[in-house]
Scaffold this motif. Structure first.
Motif, mmCIF file in Angstrom:
data_model
loop_
_atom_site.group_PDB
_atom_site.id
_atom_site.type_symbol
_atom_site.label_atom_id
_atom_site.label_comp_id
_atom_site.label_asym_id
_atom_site.label_seq_id
_atom_site.Cartn_x
_atom_site.Cartn_y
_atom_site.Cartn_z
ATOM 1 N N ILE A 17 0.827 -1.209 0.000
ATOM 2 C CA ILE A 17 0.000 0.000 0.000
ATOM 3 C C ILE A 17 0.864 1.262 0.000
ATOM 4 O O ILE A 17 0.556 2.222 -0.700
ATOM 5 C CB ILE A 17 -0.984 -0.010 1.196
ATOM 6 C CG1 ILE A 17 -2.086 -1.024 0.924
ATOM 7 C CG2 ILE A 17 -1.578 1.373 1.423
ATOM 8 C CD1 ILE A 17 -3.035 -1.231 2.070
ATOM 9 N N GLY A 18 1.954 1.254 0.746
ATOM 10 C CA GLY A 18 2.842 2.426 0.803
ATOM 11 C C GLY A 18 3.342 2.854 -0.567
ATOM 12 O O GLY A 18 3.183 4.021 -0.963
ATOM 13 N N PRO A 19 3.964 1.942 -1.330
ATOM 14 C CA PRO A 19 4.417 2.343 -2.668
ATOM 15 C C PRO A 19 3.280 2.767 -3.601
ATOM 16 O O PRO A 19 3.467 3.647 -4.445
ATOM 17 C CB PRO A 19 5.123 1.087 -3.207
ATOM 18 C CG PRO A 19 5.516 0.317 -1.993
ATOM 19 C CD PRO A 19 4.470 0.620 -0.968
ATOM 20 N N VAL A 20 2.107 2.170 -3.445
ATOM 21 C CA VAL A 20 0.973 2.547 -4.297
ATOM 22 C C VAL A 20 0.534 3.981 -3.984
ATOM 23 O O VAL A 20 0.252 4.772 -4.895
ATOM 24 C CB VAL A 20 -0.193 1.543 -4.140
ATOM 25 C CG1 VAL A 20 -1.448 2.054 -4.818
ATOM 26 C CG2 VAL A 20 0.202 0.185 -4.700
ATOM 27 N N ILE A 21 0.504 4.333 -2.715
ATOM 28 C CA ILE A 21 0.171 5.709 -2.328
ATOM 29 C C ILE A 21 1.242 6.667 -2.836
ATOM 30 O O ILE A 21 0.940 7.767 -3.305
ATOM 31 C CB ILE A 21 -0.010 5.815 -0.799
ATOM 32 C CG1 ILE A 21 -1.268 5.046 -0.374
ATOM 33 C CG2 ILE A 21 -0.087 7.270 -0.355
ATOM 34 C CD1 ILE A 21 -1.428 4.885 1.117
ATOM 35 N N LEU A 22 2.495 6.238 -2.772
ATOM 36 C CA LEU A 22 3.589 7.054 -3.289
ATOM 37 C C LEU A 22 3.412 7.317 -4.783
ATOM 38 O O LEU A 22 3.618 8.442 -5.250
ATOM 39 C CB LEU A 22 4.925 6.350 -3.027
ATOM 40 C CG LEU A 22 6.184 7.074 -3.483
ATOM 41 C CD1 LEU A 22 6.348 8.402 -2.751
ATOM 42 C CD2 LEU A 22 7.400 6.192 -3.264
ATOM 43 N N GLY A 27 2.161 11.085 -9.075
ATOM 44 C CA GLY A 27 1.305 11.447 -10.203
ATOM 45 C C GLY A 27 0.819 12.884 -10.099
ATOM 46 O O GLY A 27 0.805 13.624 -11.089
ATOM 47 N N LEU A 28 0.433 13.294 -8.899
ATOM 48 C CA LEU A 28 -0.004 14.689 -8.707
ATOM 49 C C LEU A 28 1.161 15.656 -8.881
ATOM 50 O O LEU A 28 0.999 16.746 -9.450
ATOM 51 C CB LEU A 28 -0.627 14.856 -7.325
ATOM 52 C CG LEU A 28 -1.971 14.155 -7.127
ATOM 53 C CD1 LEU A 28 -2.423 14.246 -5.677
ATOM 54 C CD2 LEU A 28 -3.020 14.752 -8.049
ATOM 55 N N LEU A 29 2.327 15.255 -8.420
ATOM 56 C CA LEU A 29 3.514 16.075 -8.609
ATOM 57 C C LEU A 29 3.838 16.217 -10.096
ATOM 58 O O LEU A 29 4.157 17.304 -10.573
ATOM 59 C CB LEU A 29 4.688 15.446 -7.860
ATOM 60 C CG LEU A 29 5.995 16.201 -7.835
ATOM 61 C CD1 LEU A 29 5.824 17.549 -7.149
ATOM 62 C CD2 LEU A 29 7.057 15.377 -7.121
ATOM 63 N N LEU A 30 3.722 15.125 -10.833
ATOM 64 C CA LEU A 30 3.952 15.169 -12.282
ATOM 65 C C LEU A 30 2.950 16.090 -12.980
ATOM 66 O O LEU A 30 3.306 16.805 -13.923
ATOM 67 C CB LEU A 30 3.893 13.763 -12.877
ATOM 68 C CG LEU A 30 5.123 12.896 -12.637
ATOM 69 C CD1 LEU A 30 4.843 11.445 -13.006
ATOM 70 C CD2 LEU A 30 6.310 13.426 -13.404
ATOM 71 N N LEU A 31 1.720 16.076 -12.528
ATOM 72 C CA LEU A 31 0.706 16.969 -13.095
ATOM 73 C C LEU A 31 1.113 18.430 -12.896
ATOM 74 O O LEU A 31 1.035 19.248 -13.823
ATOM 75 C CB LEU A 31 -0.653 16.695 -12.450
ATOM 76 C CG LEU A 31 -1.814 17.562 -12.909
ATOM 77 C CD1 LEU A 31 -2.104 17.335 -14.387
ATOM 78 C CD2 LEU A 31 -3.043 17.265 -12.073
ATOM 79 N N LEU A 78 14.009 17.586 -16.721
ATOM 80 C CA LEU A 78 14.804 16.696 -15.869
ATOM 81 C C LEU A 78 14.019 16.315 -14.619
ATOM 82 O O LEU A 78 13.997 15.151 -14.211
ATOM 83 C CB LEU A 78 16.121 17.375 -15.488
ATOM 84 C CG LEU A 78 17.023 16.613 -14.512
ATOM 85 C CD1 LEU A 78 17.425 15.258 -15.090
ATOM 86 C CD2 LEU A 78 18.247 17.450 -14.158
ATOM 87 N N SER A 79 13.346 17.280 -14.028
ATOM 88 C CA SER A 79 12.551 17.020 -12.832
ATOM 89 C C SER A 79 11.425 16.031 -13.126
ATOM 90 O O SER A 79 11.169 15.105 -12.346
ATOM 91 C CB SER A 79 11.985 18.335 -12.299
ATOM 92 O OG SER A 79 11.361 18.154 -11.070
ATOM 93 N N ILE A 80 10.761 16.198 -14.260
ATOM 94 C CA ILE A 80 9.701 15.275 -14.671
ATOM 95 C C ILE A 80 10.271 13.879 -14.891
ATOM 96 O O ILE A 80 9.688 12.876 -14.455
ATOM 97 C CB ILE A 80 8.984 15.796 -15.938
ATOM 98 C CG1 ILE A 80 8.124 17.014 -15.586
ATOM 99 C CG2 ILE A 80 8.143 14.707 -16.589
ATOM 100 C CD1 ILE A 80 7.586 17.754 -16.796
ATOM 101 N N LEU A 122 13.110 10.684 -6.350
ATOM 102 C CA LEU A 122 12.109 11.679 -5.958
ATOM 103 C C LEU A 122 12.771 12.906 -5.330
ATOM 104 O O LEU A 122 12.410 14.046 -5.635
ATOM 105 C CB LEU A 122 11.101 11.060 -4.983
ATOM 106 C CG LEU A 122 9.966 11.966 -4.525
ATOM 107 C CD1 LEU A 122 9.137 12.458 -5.702
ATOM 108 C CD2 LEU A 122 9.081 11.221 -3.530
ATOM 109 N N ILE A 123 13.756 12.679 -4.478
ATOM 110 C CA ILE A 123 14.476 13.797 -3.851
ATOM 111 C C ILE A 123 15.174 14.636 -4.916
ATOM 112 O O ILE A 123 15.091 15.874 -4.902
ATOM 113 C CB ILE A 123 15.480 13.274 -2.796
ATOM 114 C CG1 ILE A 123 14.719 12.739 -1.581
ATOM 115 C CG2 ILE A 123 16.472 14.359 -2.385
ATOM 116 C CD1 ILE A 123 15.571 11.931 -0.619
ATOM 117 N N ALA A 124 15.845 13.978 -5.851
ATOM 118 C CA ALA A 124 16.534 14.712 -6.922
ATOM 119 C C ALA A 124 15.530 15.507 -7.755
ATOM 120 O O ALA A 124 15.784 16.665 -8.109
ATOM 121 C CB ALA A 124 17.319 13.741 -7.805
#
Length: 153
Positions: A17-22, A27-31, A78-80, A122-124
């Motif tokens: 469940i943790g990775p799925v929530i991640l 996905g929202l960050l990518l949007l 690069l961030s995407i 993700l941090i990068a």
């Protein structure tokens, strides 16, 4: 011993469940990032159109802005890319968790490595995204340069 019943699979589901929530959060960050990239591209297109009719002073300012926008677009790309790699690592992590539970293979290092790769990517991605946000202020400064009254800081 491989998983042979649904009851034995429940702890694996709870772990996954943790990775799925991640993945959902990424996905929202990518949007957000793709929307930001779209705005940079639209602004660059608008400035390119202005460049055709600009005088020498305005041309220099517009060219500096276009340089910043090009740099920002590359940073956002690069961030995407890093965020997408993070989501892919999280998805692989879910598959590995299920796969190892089904065949009862010990894969502690693989799971830990995938999770570490997911978080590092993700941090990068977020660091590059923050750099873009700071760079956007430089573009704003250039844009305001031509619009501000004498003596304004």
């Amino acid at each position: 011993m491989p998983v042979s019943s649904v009851e034995e699979l429940i702890p694996v589901l709870q772990t996954a469940i943790g990775p799925v929530i991640l993945i959902s959060g990424i996905g929202l960050l990518l949007l957000t990032m793709t929307n930001r990239l779209g705005r940079v591209i639209d602004r660059a297109r608008g400035l390119s159109a202005e460049l055709l009719t600009a005088d020498d002073a305005a041309r220099a300012r517009i060219e500096r802005q276009l340089d910043i926008l090009w740099s920002r677009a590359r940073m956002i790309r690069l961030s995407i890319s890093l965020a997408a790699i993070s989501a892919l690592c999280a998805a692989l992590l879910v598959i590995v968790l299920f796969g190892t539970a089904l065949v009862s293979a010990g894969s502690t290092w693989l799971v830990a490595g995938l999770f570490a790769a997911c978080m590092a990517s993700l941090i990068a991605s977020l660091l590059v995204f923050l750099h873009d946000i700071n760079k956007s202020l430089a573009a704003l400064r250039l844009e305001l340069e031509g619009a501000r009254p004498p003596g304004w800081r």
